[in-house]
Design a protein around this motif. Structure first.
Motif, PDB file in Angstrom:
ATOM      1  N   HIS A 106       0.753  -1.025   0.119  1.00 30.13           N
ATOM      2  CA  HIS A 106      -0.053   0.088  -0.126  1.00 30.13           C
ATOM      3  C   HIS A 106       0.954   1.328   0.131  1.00 30.13           C
ATOM      4  O   HIS A 106       2.047   1.136   0.390  1.00 30.13           O
ATOM      5  CB  HIS A 106      -1.097  -0.049   1.271  1.00 30.13           C
ATOM      6  CG  HIS A 106      -0.200   0.082   2.453  1.00 30.13           C
ATOM      7  ND1 HIS A 106      -0.018   1.529   2.883  1.00 30.13           N
ATOM      8  CD2 HIS A 106      -0.037  -0.581   3.496  1.00 30.13           C
ATOM      9  CE1 HIS A 106       0.759   1.325   3.893  1.00 30.13           C
ATOM     10  NE2 HIS A 106       0.598   0.197   4.602  1.00 30.13           N
ATOM     11  N   VAL A 107       0.554   2.271  -0.410  1.00 31.67           N
ATOM     12  CA  VAL A 107       1.298   3.515  -0.666  1.00 31.67           C
ATOM     13  C   VAL A 107       0.788   4.551   0.110  1.00 31.67           C
ATOM     14  O   VAL A 107       0.426   5.843  -0.503  1.00 31.67           O
ATOM     15  CB  VAL A 107       1.187   3.796  -2.402  1.00 31.67           C
ATOM     16  CG1 VAL A 107       2.569   4.693  -2.411  1.00 31.67           C
ATOM     17  CG2 VAL A 107       1.630   2.532  -3.065  1.00 31.67           C
ATOM     18  N   CYS A 108       0.484   4.493   1.414  1.00 30.97           N
ATOM     19  CA  CYS A 108      -0.112   5.615   1.867  1.00 30.97           C
ATOM     20  C   CYS A 108      -0.264   5.460   3.301  1.00 30.97           C
ATOM     21  O   CYS A 108      -0.303   4.453   4.208  1.00 30.97           O
ATOM     22  CB  CYS A 108      -1.729   5.437   1.657  1.00 30.97           C
ATOM     23  SG  CYS A 108      -2.637   6.851   2.380  1.00 30.97           S
ATOM     24  N   GLY A 109       0.442   6.162   4.229  1.00 32.13           N
ATOM     25  CA  GLY A 109       0.621   6.544   5.380  1.00 32.13           C
ATOM     26  C   GLY A 109      -0.583   6.324   6.200  1.00 32.13           C
ATOM     27  O   GLY A 109      -0.778   5.766   7.188  1.00 32.13           O
ATOM     28  N   THR A 110      -1.682   6.957   5.786  1.00 35.47           N
ATOM     29  CA  THR A 110      -3.100   6.815   6.347  1.00 35.47           C
ATOM     30  C   THR A 110      -3.558   5.388   6.550  1.00 35.47           C
ATOM     31  O   THR A 110      -4.253   4.888   7.315  1.00 35.47           O
ATOM     32  CB  THR A 110      -4.033   7.596   5.725  1.00 35.47           C
ATOM     33  OG1 THR A 110      -3.349   8.936   5.500  1.00 35.47           O
ATOM     34  CG2 THR A 110      -5.079   7.889   6.564  1.00 35.47           C
ATOM     35  N   HIS A 111      -3.292   4.408   5.444  1.00 38.43           N
ATOM     36  CA  HIS A 111      -3.514   3.237   5.304  1.00 38.43           C
ATOM     37  C   HIS A 111      -2.875   2.550   6.381  1.00 38.43           C
ATOM     38  O   HIS A 111      -3.382   1.751   7.131  1.00 38.43           O
ATOM     39  CB  HIS A 111      -2.929   2.329   4.092  1.00 38.43           C
ATOM     40  CG  HIS A 111      -4.226   2.636   2.845  1.00 38.43           C
ATOM     41  ND1 HIS A 111      -4.016   2.702   1.454  1.00 38.43           N
ATOM     42  CD2 HIS A 111      -5.548   2.834   2.857  1.00 38.43           C
ATOM     43  CE1 HIS A 111      -4.916   2.842   0.788  1.00 38.43           C
ATOM     44  NE2 HIS A 111      -6.185   2.836   1.461  1.00 38.43           N
ATOM     45  N   GLU A 112      -1.417   2.757   6.545  1.00 37.99           N
ATOM     46  CA  GLU A 112      -0.712   2.081   7.460  1.00 37.99           C
ATOM     47  C   GLU A 112      -1.222   2.352   9.084  1.00 37.99           C
ATOM     48  O   GLU A 112      -1.222   1.456   9.910  1.00 37.99           O
ATOM     49  CB  GLU A 112       0.694   2.429   7.545  1.00 37.99           C
ATOM     50  CG  GLU A 112       1.634   1.591   8.584  1.00 37.99           C
ATOM     51  CD  GLU A 112       1.684   0.164   8.041  1.00 37.99           C
ATOM     52  OE1 GLU A 112       1.373  -0.207   7.192  1.00 37.99           O
ATOM     53  OE2 GLU A 112       1.997  -0.651   9.260  1.00 37.99           O
ATOM     54  N   VAL A 166      -5.685  -1.530  -6.850  1.00 39.17           N
ATOM     55  CA  VAL A 166      -6.893  -1.281  -6.169  1.00 39.17           C
ATOM     56  C   VAL A 166      -6.780   0.289  -5.479  1.00 39.17           C
ATOM     57  O   VAL A 166      -5.964   0.312  -4.586  1.00 39.17           O
ATOM     58  CB  VAL A 166      -7.378  -2.355  -5.281  1.00 39.17           C
ATOM     59  CG1 VAL A 166      -8.741  -2.058  -4.367  1.00 39.17           C
ATOM     60  CG2 VAL A 166      -7.622  -3.737  -5.838  1.00 39.17           C
ATOM     61  N   VAL A 167      -7.780   0.971  -5.539  1.00 39.63           N
ATOM     62  CA  VAL A 167      -8.007   2.332  -5.052  1.00 39.63           C
ATOM     63  C   VAL A 167      -8.844   2.039  -3.762  1.00 39.63           C
ATOM     64  O   VAL A 167     -10.048   1.503  -3.893  1.00 39.63           O
ATOM     65  CB  VAL A 167      -8.775   3.343  -5.785  1.00 39.63           C
ATOM     66  CG1 VAL A 167      -8.686   4.585  -5.159  1.00 39.63           C
ATOM     67  CG2 VAL A 167      -7.796   3.843  -7.271  1.00 39.63           C
ATOM     68  N   ALA A 168      -8.537   2.201  -2.497  1.00 37.96           N
ATOM     69  CA  ALA A 168      -9.099   1.955  -1.434  1.00 37.96           C
ATOM     70  C   ALA A 168      -9.442   3.283  -0.496  1.00 37.96           C
ATOM     71  O   ALA A 168      -8.258   4.134  -0.392  1.00 37.96           O
ATOM     72  CB  ALA A 168      -8.287   0.873  -0.654  1.00 37.96           C
ATOM     73  N   GLY A 169     -10.362   3.278   0.380  1.00 33.26           N
ATOM     74  CA  GLY A 169     -10.341   4.160   1.198  1.00 33.26           C
ATOM     75  C   GLY A 169      -9.661   3.923   2.377  1.00 33.26           C
ATOM     76  O   GLY A 169      -8.885   2.952   2.724  1.00 33.26           O
ATOM     77  N   PHE A 170      -9.923   4.675   3.484  1.00 30.76           N
ATOM     78  CA  PHE A 170      -9.384   4.685   4.890  1.00 30.76           C
ATOM     79  C   PHE A 170      -9.903   4.073   6.025  1.00 30.76           C
ATOM     80  O   PHE A 170      -9.267   3.944   7.142  1.00 30.76           O
ATOM     81  CB  PHE A 170      -8.580   5.939   5.112  1.00 30.76           C
ATOM     82  CG  PHE A 170      -7.707   6.416   3.778  1.00 30.76           C
ATOM     83  CD1 PHE A 170      -6.442   6.234   4.130  1.00 30.76           C
ATOM     84  CD2 PHE A 170      -8.376   7.260   3.021  1.00 30.76           C
ATOM     85  CE1 PHE A 170      -5.637   6.562   2.942  1.00 30.76           C
ATOM     86  CE2 PHE A 170      -7.728   7.769   1.826  1.00 30.76           C
ATOM     87  CZ  PHE A 170      -6.232   7.217   1.856  1.00 30.76           C
TER      88      PHE A 170
END
Ligand code: SF4
Lengths: 375, 91
Positions: free
Chosen positions: A38-44, A217-221
């Protein structure tokens, strides 16, 4: 309005458990260990904060990529800010940037030494500051495209004559290319950040999918968004489908936000540049166009980087493996400094500074070790 | 600074809206939102700017998507069990 949507929070525990069961089934059918990024700090952050790692199948490695804009801001960019402050210029920036280490310390160090730095929540506050002052105010602008469009929006309108911008904005899609092109890359799919895609639209990933034959896949948070995104990604891997799947339709369309994109490309141009840990990313940095040189701090000031060269880099940073973590090769627990010499209150590397940095998140919430055990 | 948060528009004055974030009210700029926004609408906000109006019908679609993914489970669970018993893979 139903309960679940009242606050647009998608966190129902039963649903999360059902989604995780479904995810386990899909991964079981793939029948071997696999890794996705995943390419997002908010996901982590959401994965850690809601304990999602404990719900992930042991065979599925969800790796955090270069998704934290603070962490990928390289030393030379921090140095530019520090040099300006040391030259007596007043700087406004987001709180996250303060403690990111540069060659000769961080902005926080420069402030402790008497430098003038204002922490702002929005560029609008920095403009206000300039309006009320006669001093030159430089806004040190960081963040991915979602944040860059707000800088672009402000620069598209009238700003006070004593206001300028030092842009360290970054553009995510080229960084995904670099990861996918890395020899031996074990990622079989990408979970793209929903907020950046809100601006760019999901269509921006189609050339990537065509080139690298990997699903995106584009995913929300929200926790349910992430689990749903992972199911869609693993289903695509299972079926051998290479396509872009939009699992965040409540915010992301194919074309994105045209108004914001127009402002973005009117004000910025992409140029190649170093990202911390990822090396040179072609078109990964956003710089002001020449038509905006009057508000570009790089044109307005002579930034004296040479004044910093007398300072040796702090010795501990040599042992920091942030770069390998951002590139998905290692995890925070592989770092000898993690949790002992390097902590949120005394960070060595950028990944421990930002609340979106993987070392910081693993430190605060726990992660998962090599053998898949939740920490 | 990467975080974007949804909130509900309370009032609008020119290009500035007052948005309620579950009890906390903040001013939000409307320069880059790409659809007309009215009081009562949900918007996604990022560092003081609305970046997207959230269509209520899309919220319903999201819930439907979750249901679909969860429902997908029962069929395939059976299929997975059969595959496991056959000791094979359908690939
Ligand atoms: S724990 Fe600290 S030193 Fe180690 S990789 Fe993370 S930020 Fe760098």
């Amino acid at each position: 309005m139903p309960d679940a949507t009242e606050r647009l929070e998608f966190r129902n525990r039963d649903q999360a458990l059902r989604l995780s069961e479904r995810l386990a089934q899909v991964v079981a059918r793939i029948g071997r260990p696999l890794a996705v990024m995943h390419v997002c700090g908010t996901h982590e952050q959401a994965i850690a904060r809601f304990g999602l790692r404990g719900l992930l199948p042991a065979d599925l490695d969800v790796v955090m990529g270069p998704g934290c804009p603070v962490c990928v801001t390289d030393q030379p960019e921090v140095d530019e800010g520090v040099a300006l402050v040391r030259q007596g210029v007043r700087l406004a920036t987001y709180a996250d940037m303060l403690r990111v280490p540069g060659t000769a310390g961080s902005l926080a160090d420069a402030r402790a030494a008497g430098g003038k730095i204002d922490v702002v929540y929005s560029i609008v506050q920095a403009v206000e500051l300039a309006r009320r002052s006669t001093e030159e105010i430089v806004f040190f602008a960081t963040g991915f495209e979602t944040t860059a469009v707000t800088t672009a929006a402000v620069l598209s309108g009238p700003v006070p004559p004593n206001f300028s911008v030092l842009s360290a904005h970054k553009y995510i899609p080229p960084a995904m290319e670099i990861i996918a092109e890395t020899p031996g890359c074990r990622m079989e799919g990408f979970l793209a950040a929903g907020h950046a895609a809100t601006i760019t639209g999901w269509g921006v990933f189609e050339p990537f999918v065509a080139r690298h034959k990997l699903p995106v896949v584009v995913a929300g948070f929200e926790p349910l968004d992430i689990l749903a995104g992972l199911i869609a990604l693993c289903e695509a891997i299972l079926a051998g489908r290479q396509e872009v799947i939009n699992c965040f339709p409540r915010c992301v369309s194919r074309d994105g936000n045209r108004v914001a994109l127009d402002a973005l490309w009117r004000v910025f141009r992409p140029i190649g540049g170093r990202w911390r840990g990822i090396a040179h990313v072609p078109d990964g940095n956003l710089r002001l166009r020449d038509t905006f040189s009057h508000v570009d701090a790089r044109s307005r000031f002579t930034i004296d980087l040479a004044s910093l060269w007398e300072f040796a880099p702090p010795s501990l940073t040599a042992a920091c493996i942030c770069g390998d973590i951002l590139a998905g090769r290692l995890t925070p627990v592989d770092c000898a400094l993690f949790g002992n010499r390097c902590t949120p209150s005394d960070p060595v590397g950028a990944c421990m500074v930002s609340t979106e940095g993987s070392c910081r998140i693993w430190h605060d919430y726990g992660g998962r070790n090599r053998s898949g055990e939740t920490l | 600074m990467c975080l974007s948060v949804p909130g509900r528009v309370v009032s609008i004055d020119g290009m500035t809206a007052v948005v309620d974030f579950w009890g906390v009210r903040r001013q939000v700029q409307l320069h880059i939102v790409d659809e007309p926004v009215a009081p009562g609408d949900y918007v996604l906000n990022h560092v003081g700017f609305a970046v997207r109006r959230i269509d209520p019908s899309e919220v319903a679609k999201t819930l439907a998507l979750f249901e679909e993914l969860m429902a997908g489970g029962s069929d395939d669970l059976l299929a997975a069990e059969i595959h496991a018993q056959l000791g094979g893979d359908d690939a």
